[in-house]
Design a protein around this motif. Structure first.
Motif, mmCIF file in Angstrom:
data_model
loop_
_atom_site.group_PDB
_atom_site.id
_atom_site.type_symbol
_atom_site.label_atom_id
_atom_site.label_comp_id
_atom_site.label_asym_id
_atom_site.label_seq_id
_atom_site.Cartn_x
_atom_site.Cartn_y
_atom_site.Cartn_z
ATOM 1 N N GLU A 124 -0.819 -4.967 4.826
ATOM 2 C CA GLU A 124 0.446 -4.577 4.732
ATOM 3 C C GLU A 124 1.171 -5.318 5.932
ATOM 4 N N VAL A 125 0.551 -5.070 6.995
ATOM 5 C CA VAL A 125 0.933 -5.571 8.486
ATOM 6 C C VAL A 125 1.062 -7.262 8.311
ATOM 7 N N THR A 126 0.224 -7.860 7.820
ATOM 8 C CA THR A 126 -0.107 -9.243 7.669
ATOM 9 C C THR A 126 0.415 -9.907 6.542
ATOM 10 N N ARG A 127 1.255 -9.062 6.015
ATOM 11 C CA ARG A 127 1.784 -9.710 4.616
ATOM 12 C C ARG A 127 3.143 -10.580 4.932
ATOM 13 N N ASP A 140 -8.696 -15.816 0.433
ATOM 14 C CA ASP A 140 -7.729 -16.748 0.843
ATOM 15 C C ASP A 140 -6.562 -16.532 -0.191
ATOM 16 N N VAL A 141 -7.125 -16.497 -1.589
ATOM 17 C CA VAL A 141 -5.902 -16.615 -2.587
ATOM 18 C C VAL A 141 -5.315 -15.112 -2.536
ATOM 19 N N PHE A 142 -6.081 -14.077 -2.451
ATOM 20 C CA PHE A 142 -5.466 -12.643 -2.437
ATOM 21 C C PHE A 142 -4.522 -12.571 -1.282
ATOM 22 N N THR A 158 -0.168 -12.023 -1.811
ATOM 23 C CA THR A 158 0.552 -10.956 -1.387
ATOM 24 C C THR A 158 1.310 -11.194 -0.228
ATOM 25 N N SER A 159 1.557 -12.475 0.098
ATOM 26 C CA SER A 159 2.206 -12.449 1.492
ATOM 27 C C SER A 159 3.537 -12.986 1.093
ATOM 28 N N VAL A 160 4.687 -12.427 2.028
ATOM 29 C CA VAL A 160 5.862 -12.694 1.850
ATOM 30 C C VAL A 160 6.092 -14.152 2.732
ATOM 31 N N ARG A 161 6.726 -14.935 2.238
ATOM 32 C CA ARG A 161 6.934 -16.158 3.097
ATOM 33 C C ARG A 161 8.575 -16.394 2.891
ATOM 34 N N PRO A 162 8.975 -17.103 3.888
ATOM 35 C CA PRO A 162 10.674 -17.360 3.774
ATOM 36 C C PRO A 162 10.949 -18.002 2.488
ATOM 37 N N TYR A 163 10.147 -18.380 1.595
ATOM 38 C CA TYR A 163 10.519 -18.879 0.478
ATOM 39 C C TYR A 163 10.043 -18.094 -0.971
ATOM 40 N N THR A 174 -2.091 -5.090 -6.660
ATOM 41 C CA THR A 174 -2.447 -4.824 -8.154
ATOM 42 C C THR A 174 -2.096 -6.243 -8.612
ATOM 43 N N GLN A 175 -0.819 -6.386 -8.807
ATOM 44 C CA GLN A 175 -0.506 -7.820 -9.484
ATOM 45 C C GLN A 175 -1.367 -8.870 -9.113
ATOM 46 N N ALA A 176 -1.901 -9.186 -7.692
ATOM 47 C CA ALA A 176 -2.518 -10.140 -7.323
ATOM 48 C C ALA A 176 -3.948 -10.143 -7.688
ATOM 49 N N LEU A 177 -4.602 -8.916 -7.828
ATOM 50 C CA LEU A 177 -6.058 -8.712 -8.480
ATOM 51 C C LEU A 177 -5.844 -8.894 -9.839
#
Ligand SMILES: [Fe+2]
Length: 300
Positions: free
Chosen positions: A127-130, A256-258, A262-267, A274-277
């Motif tokens: 979560e923190v690295t998201r 890497d893909v997960f 699951t990351s938020v990016r500016p775009y 769960t969605q990612a898995l």
């Protein structure tokens, strides 16, 4: 600085502290609630904002709001602290590698910190690295992948020494991106063929760079070079197939893909774990399904 009229995509703190997501910041009370939270990062959508934002992401630097001692830090804040520390170590370490100075020992404390955070809470580490800013995206991603690889290494029953190598490999796997211009890495629109080719050169570039140092193990080199390969041979740089892709390489690919999904990016918005898995599990021709299930159990 944060102000009314900005469109808030995400506030990096627990829902208990501030639950608003994706809204136009219009009131003083909402503004004060965000500033009073432990969030170090707030993601602002420049396009949807009604005021000029300058930069899309800012770091809240109100020292008075920071905890005063290590004892006061709760688990989440400790992990946030670790992430910013390790991000700094990676930034400096990567810059030195670019200048031809590689010191493998400076990454050891980073790996230890990550392993400790992961042990404390895989959920919180993810979560923190998201939230990843443009400038620190590669470092935070490397940290997250290092953490996830450590977890999957344990769940796969690998030996402690191998797991240490996996953590280091996670930290270094995208080193080659240092040689790709940020304008290409951060481009949000359609990539040209030349830009796509440049991005796809990063595994080989990282491998060539690390290969110059005898202290970097073959396992780390292999992971760096082949982390974008896929089981069906559709990956790059060599188009290797399942029987040529070792467990450590498969672990890196899945992590890497997960993390990317699951990351938020500016775009883009983040997917839930769960969605990612599920998305990855539906693509068993690319990823090792066994590892995706193990990744799921990391968060049970
Ligand atoms: Fe990569």
């Amino acid at each position: 600085m944060l102000r009314k009229g900005m469109f808030i995509e995400s506030v990096e703190c627990s829902d208990l502290e501030f639950s608003g997501r994706r809204f136009l910041l219009e009131t003083d009370s909402a503004l004060h609630s965000i500033l009073a939270s432990s969030a170090e990062n707030v993601l602002v959508n420049r396009v949807k904002s009604r005021v000029d934002c300058g930069i899309p992401v800012f770091r809240q630097a109100d020292e008075d709001l920071q905890p005063k001692s290590v004892q006061e830090l709760d688990q989440r804040t400790r992990i946030q602290h670790t992430v910013s520390q390790v991000t700094g170590i990676l930034r400096d370490g990567f810059e030195d590698i670019k200048l031809g100075k590689f010191d493998i020992d400076r990454f050891a404390p980073a790996a230890r910190h990550i392993a400790a955070s992961l042990k404390a809470s895989p959920h919180l580490l993810v979560e923190v690295t998201r939230l990843k800013t443009k400038d620190e995206g590669t470092y935070v991603h490397s940290l997250a992948v290092g953490g996830l690889m450590t977890g999957l290494g344990h769940l796969s029953g690998l030996e402690e020494e191998t797991i240490k190598e996996l953590t280091l490999a996670g930290l270094l796997h995208d080193l080659g991106k240092l040689m790709i211009p940020n304008a290409i890495l951060n481009k949000t629109g359609q990539l040209t063929d030349a830009e796509r080719k440049a991005i796809r050169s990063h595994p080989e570039r990282g491998y060539m760079l690390l290969k110059q140092y005898p202290e970097v193990s073959d396992l780390v080199l292999e992971i760096c070079r082949f982390h974008h390969e896929a089981l069906d041979g559709s990956g790059y740089p060599l188009g290797l197939r399942a029987d040529q892709l070792s467990l450590p390489i498969r672990i890196c690919t899945v992590c890497d893909v997960f993390d990317a999904l699951t990351s938020v990016r500016p775009y883009k918005r983040a997917w839930s774990n769960t969605q990612a898995l599920k998305w990855m599990f539906d693509r068993g021709h690319l990823f090792d399904k066994k590892l995706i299930l193990r990744m799921g159990s990391l968060f049970d």
